[in-house]
Design a protein around this motif. Structure first.
Motif, mmCIF file in Angstrom:
data_model
loop_
_atom_site.group_PDB
_atom_site.id
_atom_site.type_symbol
_atom_site.label_atom_id
_atom_site.label_comp_id
_atom_site.label_asym_id
_atom_site.label_seq_id
_atom_site.Cartn_x
_atom_site.Cartn_y
_atom_site.Cartn_z
ATOM 1 N N MET A 146 8.655 11.272 -10.150
ATOM 2 C CA MET A 146 7.689 10.617 -9.292
ATOM 3 C C MET A 146 8.177 9.204 -8.987
ATOM 4 O O MET A 146 8.627 8.492 -9.868
ATOM 5 N N ARG A 147 8.067 8.825 -7.706
ATOM 6 C CA ARG A 147 8.343 7.445 -7.306
ATOM 7 C C ARG A 147 7.023 6.684 -7.290
ATOM 8 O O ARG A 147 6.018 7.177 -6.772
ATOM 9 N N VAL A 148 7.050 5.484 -7.829
ATOM 10 C CA VAL A 148 5.899 4.591 -7.787
ATOM 11 C C VAL A 148 6.359 3.333 -7.073
ATOM 12 O O VAL A 148 7.439 2.800 -7.367
ATOM 13 N N LEU A 149 5.551 2.881 -6.130
ATOM 14 C CA LEU A 149 5.962 1.755 -5.304
ATOM 15 C C LEU A 149 4.863 0.708 -5.203
ATOM 16 O O LEU A 149 3.686 1.045 -5.056
ATOM 17 N N ASP A 150 5.278 -0.541 -5.286
ATOM 18 C CA ASP A 150 4.409 -1.642 -4.908
ATOM 19 C C ASP A 150 4.252 -1.550 -3.390
ATOM 20 O O ASP A 150 5.030 -0.853 -2.726
ATOM 21 N N PHE A 151 3.274 -2.212 -2.828
ATOM 22 C CA PHE A 151 3.052 -2.110 -1.391
ATOM 23 C C PHE A 151 3.548 -3.349 -0.650
ATOM 24 O O PHE A 151 4.495 -3.285 0.124
ATOM 25 N N ASP A 152 2.927 -4.490 -0.904
ATOM 26 C CA ASP A 152 3.254 -5.713 -0.171
ATOM 27 C C ASP A 152 4.649 -6.214 -0.513
ATOM 28 O O ASP A 152 5.016 -6.346 -1.677
ATOM 29 N N GLY A 153 5.438 -6.469 0.525
ATOM 30 C CA GLY A 153 6.794 -6.945 0.339
ATOM 31 C C GLY A 153 7.760 -5.851 -0.063
ATOM 32 O O GLY A 153 8.953 -6.090 -0.141
ATOM 33 N N THR A 154 7.252 -4.676 -0.333
ATOM 34 C CA THR A 154 8.086 -3.556 -0.776
ATOM 35 C C THR A 154 8.117 -2.472 0.303
ATOM 36 O O THR A 154 9.169 -2.147 0.828
ATOM 37 N N ILE A 155 6.960 -1.950 0.625
ATOM 38 C CA ILE A 155 6.842 -0.985 1.729
ATOM 39 C C ILE A 155 6.413 -1.722 2.995
ATOM 40 O O ILE A 155 6.905 -1.458 4.081
ATOM 41 N N TYR A 156 5.484 -2.660 2.827
ATOM 42 C CA TYR A 156 4.922 -3.419 3.942
ATOM 43 C C TYR A 156 5.622 -4.762 4.034
ATOM 44 O O TYR A 156 5.756 -5.466 3.027
ATOM 45 N N ASP A 157 6.084 -5.118 5.206
ATOM 46 C CA ASP A 157 6.797 -6.379 5.417
ATOM 47 C C ASP A 157 5.792 -7.519 5.542
ATOM 48 O O ASP A 157 5.342 -7.853 6.626
ATOM 49 N N GLY A 158 5.421 -8.071 4.391
ATOM 50 C CA GLY A 158 4.456 -9.159 4.351
ATOM 51 C C GLY A 158 3.432 -8.915 3.264
ATOM 52 O O GLY A 158 3.630 -8.090 2.372
ATOM 53 N N GLU A 159 2.342 -9.650 3.355
ATOM 54 C CA GLU A 159 1.215 -9.519 2.436
ATOM 55 C C GLU A 159 0.043 -8.950 3.225
ATOM 56 O O GLU A 159 -0.571 -9.657 4.028
ATOM 57 N N SER A 160 -0.246 -7.686 3.013
ATOM 58 C CA SER A 160 -1.264 -7.012 3.829
ATOM 59 C C SER A 160 -2.642 -7.647 3.671
ATOM 60 O O SER A 160 -3.404 -7.720 4.634
ATOM 61 N N LEU A 161 -2.956 -8.119 2.474
ATOM 62 C CA LEU A 161 -4.266 -8.726 2.268
ATOM 63 C C LEU A 161 -4.401 -10.015 3.071
ATOM 64 O O LEU A 161 -5.432 -10.257 3.702
ATOM 65 N N LEU A 162 -3.366 -10.842 3.072
ATOM 66 C CA LEU A 162 -3.383 -12.064 3.881
ATOM 67 C C LEU A 162 -3.433 -11.710 5.366
ATOM 68 O O LEU A 162 -4.220 -12.302 6.122
#
Length: 192
Positions: free
Chosen positions: A1-17
């Motif tokens: 299984m691959r586990v991934l962080d989201f912001d800065g990893t899959i998403y270019d930036g900080e999605s919450l910001l």
């Protein structure tokens, strides 16, 4: 299984910001919550406040922000999140190709990151939670809490073949994984 962080990893930036700034365009009254949130986030990154202090501050600010944001007549959070991703799915990094067993573990709110995951075909997104009924933060899925929430949801025995992140703050998740990768500006490099 691959586990991934989201912001800065899959998403270019900080999605919450980015989501917050998107909501400011919809309702400028929420603008004054940013300085307090940034103050605590920066102080945490510099080691000047504890995770508990950051958690407490983000709960207070988050609750006030949610009350203000949702107070508009006819407000629809699902529609707002959908509009945000209609405008921001292009920020999913080119290196990332979803796989059937991918799991996203993120500090971003599952309400926001979860919609991007759904659009990518990812069925498991473990993020910070919001209770829209009480307009409160359920829990923040950050730093040392990420593996706790991951194991609570998927089980203590769940093996992580590979973990992808953009930050050393994810050391607790890196330690759980057989292999780990650092994503910097869309480039992936093995670090474990």
């Amino acid at each position: 299984m691959r586990v991934l962080d989201f912001d800065g990893t899959i998403y270019d930036g900080e999605s919450l910001l980015d989501f917050y700034l998107f909501t400011v365009r919809k309702d400028p009254r929420v603008l004054h919550y940013l300085p307090v949130a940034l103050f605590y986030a920066v102080r945490y990154r510099l080691g000047r406040v504890t995770l508990e202090q950051l958690d407490s501050a983000m709960r207070r600010v988050g609750s006030r922000y949610l009350r203000r944001l949702t107070s508009r007549p006819g407000f629809d959070m699902d529609r707002l999140v959908s509009q945000f991703w209609d405008a921001n799915m292009h920020k999913i990094m080119d290196w990332y190709t979803p796989q059937a067993d991918d799991v996203v573990v993120t500090a971003s709110f599952d309400l926001v990151a979860g919609e991007a995951c759904r659009r990518l075909g990812i069925t498991r997104c473990i993020g910070s939670t919001l209770d829209l009924e009480s307009l409160t933060v359920g829990y923040l899925n950050f730093g040392p809490d990420k593996p706790l929430h991951f194991q609570r949801i998927l089980g203590r025995e769940t093996a992580i073949d590979a973990f992808y992140t953009d930050s050393a703050f994810d050391r607790p998740m890196i330690d759980l994984a057989r292999r780990a990768y650092l994503v910097e500006h869309g480039r992936v490099r093995r670090i474990k």
